[in-house]
Design an enzyme around this catalytic site. Sequence first.
Site, short mmCIF file in Angstrom:
data_model
loop_
_atom_site.label_atom_id
_atom_site.label_comp_id
_atom_site.label_asym_id
_atom_site.label_seq_id
_atom_site.Cartn_x
_atom_site.Cartn_y
_atom_site.Cartn_z
N CYS A 265 -2.78 1.81 -2.36
CA CYS A 265 -1.38 1.46 -2.07
C CYS A 265 -0.93 2.42 -0.98
O CYS A 265 -0.35 3.46 -1.26
CB CYS A 265 -0.52 1.63 -3.32
N CYS A 398 5.65 9.67 -7.89
CA CYS A 398 6.74 10.62 -7.66
C CYS A 398 7.83 10.31 -8.67
O CYS A 398 8.99 10.16 -8.31
CB CYS A 398 7.23 10.59 -6.21
C1 LIG Z 1 4.41 5.14 -3.27
S1 LIG Z 1 4.07 4.13 -1.94
C2 LIG Z 1 2.60 4.87 -1.30
C3 LIG Z 1 2.85 6.08 -0.46
C4 LIG Z 1 1.62 6.52 0.29
N1 LIG Z 1 0.54 6.81 -0.60
C5 LIG Z 1 1.88 7.75 1.14
O1 LIG Z 1 1.66 8.84 0.72
O2 LIG Z 1 2.35 7.58 2.28
C6 LIG Z 1 3.42 2.71 -2.68
C7 LIG Z 1 3.02 1.63 -1.68
O3 LIG Z 1 2.26 0.67 -2.40
C8 LIG Z 1 2.57 -0.61 -1.90
N2 LIG Z 1 2.18 -1.60 -2.95
C9 LIG Z 1 2.89 -1.98 -4.03
N3 LIG Z 1 2.18 -2.86 -4.74
C10 LIG Z 1 1.00 -3.02 -4.13
C11 LIG Z 1 -0.16 -3.80 -4.40
N4 LIG Z 1 -0.21 -4.61 -5.47
N5 LIG Z 1 -1.20 -3.73 -3.54
C12 LIG Z 1 -1.15 -2.93 -2.45
N6 LIG Z 1 -0.07 -2.16 -2.14
C13 LIG Z 1 0.99 -2.22 -2.97
C14 LIG Z 1 4.05 -0.53 -1.62
O4 LIG Z 1 4.45 -1.51 -0.70
C15 LIG Z 1 4.18 0.89 -1.08
O5 LIG Z 1 4.05 0.89 0.31
#
Ligand SMILES: C[S@@+](CC[C@H](N)C(=O)[O-])C[C@H]1O[C@@H](n2cnc3c(N)ncnc32)[C@H](O)[C@@H]1O
Length: 532
Positions: A265, A398
């Site tokens: 993600c 977080c």
């Molecule tokens: C907490 S953020 C990740 C932050 C990233 N790891 C960073 O440090 O920059 C979570 C991300 O997961 C994405 N996301 C949510 N559900 C997902 C899925 N089923 N598959 C892939 N990405 C997903 C969201 O759009 C979001 O951009």
Amino acid sequence: MAAAPRSRRPFPKKENGNPKSKQQKQQQPQPAAKRQMRSRDAAERSAYFARREAAAVLRKVLVGDATRRASASIKSLVYGPTVRNKKATFALICQTLKYLPVLKELIAASNLLSNKWKKQEELIYVTTYDILFGQEVAMTGTVEKFLMNLKDALQATLAKLLVRENAKSVEDLLRHNQNPAVNKPRYIRVNTLKMSAESAMQELEAVNTVVKDDIVPDLLVLPSGTDLHDHPLVASGGVFLQGKASSMVAAALCPKPGWDVLDACAAPGNKTIHLAALMEGKGNIIACELHKERVMRLEDTIRRSGAPRLSIVHGDFLDMNATDSKFSKVRAILLDPSCSGSGITTERLDYLLPSYSTGHENDAANTQRVEKLAAFQTKALSHALSFPAVERVVYSTCSIHRAENEDVIKSVLPLASSLNFELATPFPKWPRRGLPVFEGAERLLRTDPAEDTEGFFIALFVRKCPTNGNAETLQQPDTERSLSMCRRTSKRRMPLTCTFKKMLLYHAISQIRTSGKRKEKGKGACSKTTTT
Ligand SMILES: C[S@@+](CC[C@H](N)C(=O)[O-])C[C@H]1O[C@@H](n2cnc3c(N)ncnc32)[C@H](O)[C@@H]1O
């Protein structure tokens, strides 16, 4: 609230056409006065547009807050691609939000939001802030003209409000809107693909006091309030503005150069590029992201970092077929899924939002939201553990909620154990560990929003006996113990398919015993992890 249509040009057009008369020429301002006028015009123009950009973002922020469905934080909205004058817009939004309770009182008392102006509510807030507490506004723009005519009346209402509340100044009325993290240090992570920590320090020391973080490699600590958004090192991707807890995640995973690694993600990509730096740009990283607009941010981060060999998958991580040959060599997975963000409310500036003072942490809608997130997080973590060759999986949030943290780990433990994973202890010297809700929770890592700026959670799973015969994995720091466990478990419940690998492991063990003891434990770019 849309930005004012550019075609209407609120600023007078320059006169073209007829040559100027002699008298007109004589009335022309001298060069210095001309320059002054030009710069005043430019400042007015910039303030005019900043107010409209701020109003547009403010509308999204207030709607997201009222419906508890914020699509992004204030910072993400302002620092996204659509806002041009980022610094001025950000400052204006923060100030307007800070003064919002007072502005609302003044505007209600003066009955300003009649039907005509209701549609421009956010622009009315921003402009009223600017007139009363910010920069004096020139008479440019309809809303500005309307409010400037009411300036005296608004000031008189403010004076009455101060008397009523027995306050000496407006600041006295805004105490609850103060930043609770006012003295927290500023962290930046050096992108070692572009420069060394030492050279970044040298450049930053010219303007700031800089020290290295005591736990996370390549993380620098600067004084609280240091604003580096416009620093050339940030623009060039030499350093990234990333908090300490967030920087601990990829370091806990500790992938080796040359590995295949999956960031499940990924957007906006801070941890993706941290992985690339730890892998010294060698190996392959697959970064998966569900949302299209976030893929754009991910691409931008990757471009700035200069990380090579990185492929982006725009899609749902849960739909990735773990047995697809594309993933047959994936040895480490970083899973940082969407979460409530309850550990970074200060960082997200939630204290400025109207809902903050009313408090909604325990309301039904929030509980439901956290439950939904936890269900997704559990699914995603189970999926990550199911990749056949994966040896290390790090899970992070977080959030400060147990439901998204310890409870998620607890619910995947049977699956993890059946796949031969055990919980390892990232950063063993770190004092704050998981809540004691199951045996072994002390291996989990927590950071505290008050003590450590952010409230993060990190869990690290390590495969006791890698299924792909990669004995090299076991040479991670502190894996002697893990190796002996692998031998023990191999007698009891190691699957038949593992017997050949067992031989390889014995070979690896003897290699480590004879030569590996010379290696210092925990040396190298990655953090120390222990398995128990
Ligand atoms: C907490 S953020 C990740 C932050 C990233 N790891 C960073 O440090 O920059 C979570 C991300 O997961 C994405 N996301 C949510 N559900 C997902 C899925 N089923 N598959 C892939 N990405 C997903 C969201 O759009 C979001 O951009």
